[in-house]
Design an enzyme around this catalytic site. Structure first.
Site, PDB file in Angstrom:
ATOM      1  N   THR A 193      37.822  32.311   2.596  1.00  0.00           N
ATOM      2  CA  THR A 193      36.132  32.156   1.003  1.00  0.00           C
ATOM      3  C   THR A 193      36.590  30.303   0.623  1.00  0.00           C
ATOM      4  O   THR A 193      37.961  29.720   1.183  1.00  0.00           O
ATOM      5  CB  THR A 193      36.638  32.332  -0.059  1.00  0.00           C
ATOM      6  OG1 THR A 193      38.680  32.557  -0.114  1.00  0.00           O
ATOM      7  CG2 THR A 193      36.843  33.552   0.159  1.00  0.00           C
TER       8      THR A 193
ATOM      9  N   TYR B 244      14.688  25.461   4.090  1.00  0.00           N
ATOM     10  CA  TYR B 244      15.879  26.350   5.526  1.00  0.00           C
ATOM     11  C   TYR B 244      15.950  26.027   6.403  1.00  0.00           C
ATOM     12  O   TYR B 244      15.406  24.279   6.565  1.00  0.00           O
ATOM     13  CB  TYR B 244      14.285  27.510   5.855  1.00  0.00           C
ATOM     14  CG  TYR B 244      14.204  28.554   4.467  1.00  0.00           C
ATOM     15  CD1 TYR B 244      15.194  29.636   5.329  1.00  0.00           C
ATOM     16  CD2 TYR B 244      13.320  29.122   3.530  1.00  0.00           C
ATOM     17  CE1 TYR B 244      15.108  31.392   4.531  1.00  0.00           C
ATOM     18  CE2 TYR B 244      13.222  30.332   2.831  1.00  0.00           C
ATOM     19  CZ  TYR B 244      14.223  30.686   3.109  1.00  0.00           C
ATOM     20  OH  TYR B 244      14.180  32.363   2.989  1.00  0.00           O
TER      21      TYR B 244
ATOM     22  N   ASP C  37      42.630  37.061   8.040  1.00  0.00           N
ATOM     23  CA  ASP C  37      41.990  36.363   6.687  1.00  0.00           C
ATOM     24  C   ASP C  37      42.919  35.582   5.434  1.00  0.00           C
ATOM     25  O   ASP C  37      43.642  36.598   5.024  1.00  0.00           O
ATOM     26  CB  ASP C  37      41.100  37.575   6.274  1.00  0.00           C
ATOM     27  CG  ASP C  37      40.503  37.741   5.247  1.00  0.00           C
ATOM     28  OD1 ASP C  37      40.777  36.813   4.415  1.00  0.00           O
ATOM     29  OD2 ASP C  37      39.868  39.156   4.597  1.00  0.00           O
TER      30      ASP C  37
ATOM     31  N   LYS D 187      39.260  30.138  -4.629  1.00  0.00           N
ATOM     32  CA  LYS D 187      40.519  30.790  -4.938  1.00  0.00           C
ATOM     33  C   LYS D 187      41.267  29.436  -4.816  1.00  0.00           C
ATOM     34  O   LYS D 187      40.698  28.740  -5.659  1.00  0.00           O
ATOM     35  CB  LYS D 187      40.819  32.004  -3.528  1.00  0.00           C
ATOM     36  CG  LYS D 187      39.749  33.253  -3.780  1.00  0.00           C
ATOM     37  CD  LYS D 187      40.638  34.111  -2.829  1.00  0.00           C
ATOM     38  CE  LYS D 187      39.160  35.453  -2.896  1.00  0.00           C
ATOM     39  NZ  LYS D 187      38.570  35.183  -2.046  1.00  0.00           N
TER      40      LYS D 187
ATOM     41  N   GLU E  56      17.884  27.685   9.456  1.00  0.00           N
ATOM     42  CA  GLU E  56      18.430  28.686   9.653  1.00  0.00           C
ATOM     43  C   GLU E  56      18.569  27.923  11.522  1.00  0.00           C
ATOM     44  O   GLU E  56      18.052  27.498  11.705  1.00  0.00           O
ATOM     45  CB  GLU E  56      17.239  29.861  10.326  1.00  0.00           C
ATOM     46  CG  GLU E  56      17.549  31.048   9.012  1.00  0.00           C
ATOM     47  CD  GLU E  56      16.703  30.979   7.995  1.00  0.00           C
ATOM     48  OE1 GLU E  56      15.901  29.581   7.663  1.00  0.00           O
ATOM     49  OE2 GLU E  56      16.263  32.451   7.806  1.00  0.00           O
TER      50      GLU E  56
ATOM     51  N   ARG F 194      31.833  29.315  -4.573  1.00  0.00           N
ATOM     52  CA  ARG F 194      31.503  30.433  -3.733  1.00  0.00           C
ATOM     53  C   ARG F 194      30.857  30.501  -2.993  1.00  0.00           C
ATOM     54  O   ARG F 194      30.669  29.709  -2.849  1.00  0.00           O
ATOM     55  CB  ARG F 194      30.934  31.527  -4.683  1.00  0.00           C
ATOM     56  CG  ARG F 194      32.219  31.357  -6.174  1.00  0.00           C
ATOM     57  CD  ARG F 194      31.128  32.354  -6.843  1.00  0.00           C
ATOM     58  NE  ARG F 194      31.587  33.903  -6.035  1.00  0.00           N
ATOM     59  CZ  ARG F 194      32.766  34.398  -6.989  1.00  0.00           C
ATOM     60  NH1 ARG F 194      34.368  34.036  -6.996  1.00  0.00           N
ATOM     61  NH2 ARG F 194      32.693  35.356  -6.212  1.00  0.00           N
TER      62      ARG F 194
END
Length: 489
Positions: free
Chosen positions: A287, A81, A258, A290, A83, A296
């Site tokens: 992203t 973790y 975008d 692509k 964060e 991903r």
């Protein structure tokens, strides 16, 4: 076969048969471990590779990541973790995650020439959501706090907080319409962006299908949005981002771009100058798969005034960072900084042009009459089909595409009248212009031999022998351009 794809035996990033042997051993061992726990998952994974090897993948949003990228995701970095952000975590023991995130952000800044990069978003939608809230925090929340004499929302009175909350939820966004090639995250009601903002869309010229910048400017002057979103999901042309920035500046809007679909063409220096969004946008999202050919995930680039707010994506919007995916982003971005990637990106554009030319010389109808990016949008109404019928018939013949709306689509967003095609994946496999011309020929063969059944927009019939004929021809193309050659499971 391309000599600089990461998936060919002559890859410059991982060269030769020795690399293929090493990757094969790694995947065999990994799948054996999986198989010992849940053999059905191992079987499905092997089947997926076999299916991808045996199909002409033309979905514009898909590609093939290198074995190095894929293997990076399967590590114990998943177990941590983290964060927060680099050096400011809510958990102890994150020094290695700090290293991973720092390297990924460094590659992103250098690759795109951006002053700031945030590599935590789990997807493109997450990246856009973080970007929207960062813009709201910078443009609305921070001034609202200052006006109330507070430094933090916890310091506001209930009355002041209510006023600020109303402001945050009542801002305006201008984005490209869905049928013109925009994306759901650009303000459409089914998506959270359409619930966050008072939204209006700009479209394209009804005669040419191109963006009409004068019409965009007029809409911006009348609507006065806080945010203008540029970029696209199914627009087969380049965008002048310098002009979009001028429009945004005139009305005091933040320009957000975008570039999820065409990031690889930006990274590969196919799009430069006014067509490179990064120098012109306040905030740029993408992203990392692509056309960028990574794992991903999502990524945000921004100007310094938005950096602090963007870096609060976790915990503002995101959950814990996916450290193993950030590591894979770092590997993919490192690959994209190699000269070989620029050659690849140029071939993506050249191959899309060859695909478009292949359709046009066979009298097919294309939205905007062609392409100058990686997308070809085929209007299938001339074949008497809906997009759904065409998509299904092509899949029967081993050609994987996705149906897509076209401007003023009479069949709506579900059945559609178009098929969206992209060149990145087959370019990764080594296809060149001649192969893409042949792909256009095969697709025309399928579509001319497909007929709708009755009044249904979904049911169709494919003439006897068509699927077998096209599958056989496709198999020859695929055999000459193998996916992950030498990789044996």
């Amino acid at each position: 076969m391309s000599a600089d794809s990461p998936h060919t035996a002559t890859s410059t990033t991982s060269p030769g048969a020795e690399y293929a042997d090493t990757a094969s051993a790694a995947y065999r061992a990994a799948l054996q471990v999986v198989e010992s726990v849940e053999p059905r998952i191992a079987a499905a994974t092997r089947k997926e590779l076999a299916d991808q090897r045996a199909s002409l993948k033309l979905i514009a949003s898909e590609n093939y990541a290198s074995p190095a990228v894929l293997l990076t995701m399967g590590t114990w970095l998943s177990d941590k973790y983290a964060e927060g952000t680099i050096g400011h975590r809510f958990y102890a023991g994150c020094q290695n995650v700090d290293t991973v995130e720092s390297i990924a952000a460094e590659h992103a800044r250098e690759l795109f020439g951006s002053p700031h990069a945030y590599v935590q978003p789990h997807s493109g939608i997450d990246a856009n959501l973080v970007a929207y809230w960062a813009i709201l925090a910078t443009r609305v929340e921070a001034p609202g706090l200052a006006d109330a004499g507070a430094k933090h929302v916890n310091d506001l009175s209930e009355a002041d907080w209510e006023k600020l909350r109303n402001k945050l939820g009542n801002q305006r966004l201008l984005g490209m319409s869905l049928d013109a090639g925009g994306h759901l995250t650009h303000g459409f009601r089914p998506n959270i962006s359409g619930k966050m903002f008072h939204q209006r869309s700009y479209g394209t010229d009804p005669d040419t299908g191109f963006i009409d910048y004068g019409a965009v400017a007029a809409a911006a002057r009348e609507f006065k949005p806080l945010v203008i979103v540029a970029g696209y999901s199914a627009y087969p042309r380049r965008v002048n981002f310098a002009t979009m920035r001028e429009i945004a500046d005139e009305v005091g809007a933040t320009l957000m771009v975008d570039m999820a679909h065409f990031a690889g063409l930006v990274a590969g220096k196919v799009f430069t100058g006014d067509e490179d969004p990064v120098p012109h946008a306040h905030v740029t999202t993408t992203t990392t798969h692509k056309s960028l050919r990574g794992p991903r995930g999502g990524l945000i680039l921004c100007q310094p005034e938005y950096a602090d707010a963007v870096d609060k994506g976790c915990p503002m919007v995101l959950g814990g960072p996916l450290s193993h995916v950030m590591a894979a982003k770092a590997v993919a971005l490192a690959e994209a900084r190699q000269p070989a990637f620029q050659a690849y990106a140029q071939r993506v554009a050249d191959n899309a042009q060859a695909l478009a030319d292949g359709f046009l010389k066979r009298d097919a109808q294309l939205v905007t009459g062609g392409t100058d990016n990686h997308i070809v949008l085929l209007d299938v109404t001339s074949f008497g089909l809906t997009g759904r019928q065409a998509e299904s018939a092509l899949l029967d013949a081993g050609v994987v595409t996705n149906r897509n709306a076209i401007p003023a689509d009479p069949n709506g967003a579900w059945y559609t009248s178009g098929i969206r095609l992209g060149s990145p994946a087959l370019t990764t496999r080594g296809f060149g212009p001649d192969e893409f011309d042949r792909v256009a020929e095969l697709m025309i063969d399928v579509l001319t031999n497909t007929a709708p059944e009755g009044s249904s927009k979904a049911k169709y019939s494919l003439a006897d022998g068509t699927a077998e004929r096209v599958n056989a021809a496709a198999a020859e193309l695929l055999a000459a351009n193998p996916l992950y050659p030498g990789l044996e499971l």
